[in-house]
Enzyme design. Structure first.
Site, PDB file in Angstrom:
ATOM      1  N   SER A  96       0.754  -1.269   0.244  1.00 45.90           N
ATOM      2  CA  SER A  96       0.121  -0.142   0.013  1.00 45.90           C
ATOM      3  C   SER A  96       0.855   1.338  -0.008  1.00 45.90           C
ATOM      4  CB  SER A  96      -0.896   0.162   1.333  1.00 45.90           C
ATOM      5  OG  SER A  96      -1.600   1.316   1.385  1.00 45.90           O
ATOM      6  N   TYR A 148      -1.122  -0.602  10.831  1.00 45.78           N
ATOM      7  CA  TYR A 148      -1.304  -0.693   9.561  1.00 45.78           C
ATOM      8  C   TYR A 148      -0.397  -0.525   8.704  1.00 45.78           C
ATOM      9  CZ  TYR A 148      -3.701  -1.212   5.032  1.00 45.78           C
ATOM     10  OH  TYR A 148      -4.026  -1.504   3.800  1.00 45.78           O
TER      11      TYR A 148
END
Length: 258
Positions: free
Chosen positions: A137, A150
């Site tokens: 990501s 995260y």
């Protein structure tokens, strides 16, 4: 016919990867928690493309079920492409986060792709061919914007992929890190986010199609929404140069107190 194993294959990015690799003539091994969804997708792809589709229903946060997928990568018909797509998000700050939920996220986003890659590379190196796709990501570069762990898990996947690429590329194994920006998948709703409040969402089909162009070009890192490739090249150049001047003594600026 090559064979591709895809985790998190029942919906979203994983399901689109399954459809795209099936259209390329790959046999598939599909992994996700929902046997029913995998069965439906498998039936669709067998009928459309005359390929074989193997189903493994597994929760990759469960060590015993993860071991089942590892065993499949090490034995049976050779796996030519591993797509480490399964993942989850955990929103909110680190302070006050539930330790059990953090442990589960680490299991899925870090431990599972690491151990699955480990299970796959032996056969790939022996054959002198193969590919691993790790879905990361762009939050890898945004820890201040995405507090908590995260972003850190995705930063691990990027560094892990780059290290694997350097090690395994000369042995015939291609490794790609795909770094999406916000994409219209259920990872956000499962984490409690409101999709209507997330700007500039990319559609899943567009993301995977762009990522596969990067795959065909043998990019080490593919960032589908990045228009100026020079920005990434400059970032990578700076990252590569920085350690070259680091010696065995403290820098002058650290030889005196403030």
């Amino acid at each position: 016919m090559p064979t591709t194993l895809i985790t998190g294959a029942s919906t979203g990015i994983g399901a689109v990867y399954a459809r795209r690799f099936a259209a390329r003539g790959h046999n598939l091994v599909l992994v996700a928690r929902s046997a029913e969804k995998l069965g439906d997708l498998g039936a669709e792809l067998r009928a459309a493309h005359d390929i074989s589709v193997e189903i493994i229903a597994a929760d990759l946060t469960d060590p015993a079920q993860l071991a089942t997928v590892e065993a499949r990568l090490r034995s049976g018909d050779a796996i030519d492409v591993l797509v480490n797509n399964a993942g989850a998000a955990l929103l909110g700050p680190f302070a006050g986060a539930d330790p059990a939920r953090m442990a589960q996220l680490l299991s899925l986003n870090v431990t599972a792709p690491t151990l699955l890659a480990s299970a796959a590379v032996g056969g790939m190196v022996k054959r002198g061919s193969g590919a691993i796709i790790n879905i990361g990501s762009v939050v890898s570069f945004m820890p201040a914007v995405f507090p908590g762990i995260y972003a850190a898990t995705k930063a691990y996947l990027l560094t892990f992929s780059q290290g694997l690429a350097a090690e395994l590329g000369p042995k015939g194994v291609y490794v790609q890190a795909v770094l999406p920006a916000a994409t219209r998948t259920d990872i956000w709703t499962k984490a409690g986010a409101d999709l209507a409040k997330i700007p500039n969402l990319m559609e899943v089909d567009d993301l995977v199609d762009a990522a596969l162009i990067g795959f065909d070009r043998r990019e080490t890192v593919t960032i589908p929404p990045l228009g100026d490739a020079g920005l990434w090249d400059a970032f990578e150049t700076a990252r590569a140069i920085l350690p070259s001047g680091l010696g065995g003594a403290p820098a002058e600026r650290y030889r005196r107190s403030a």
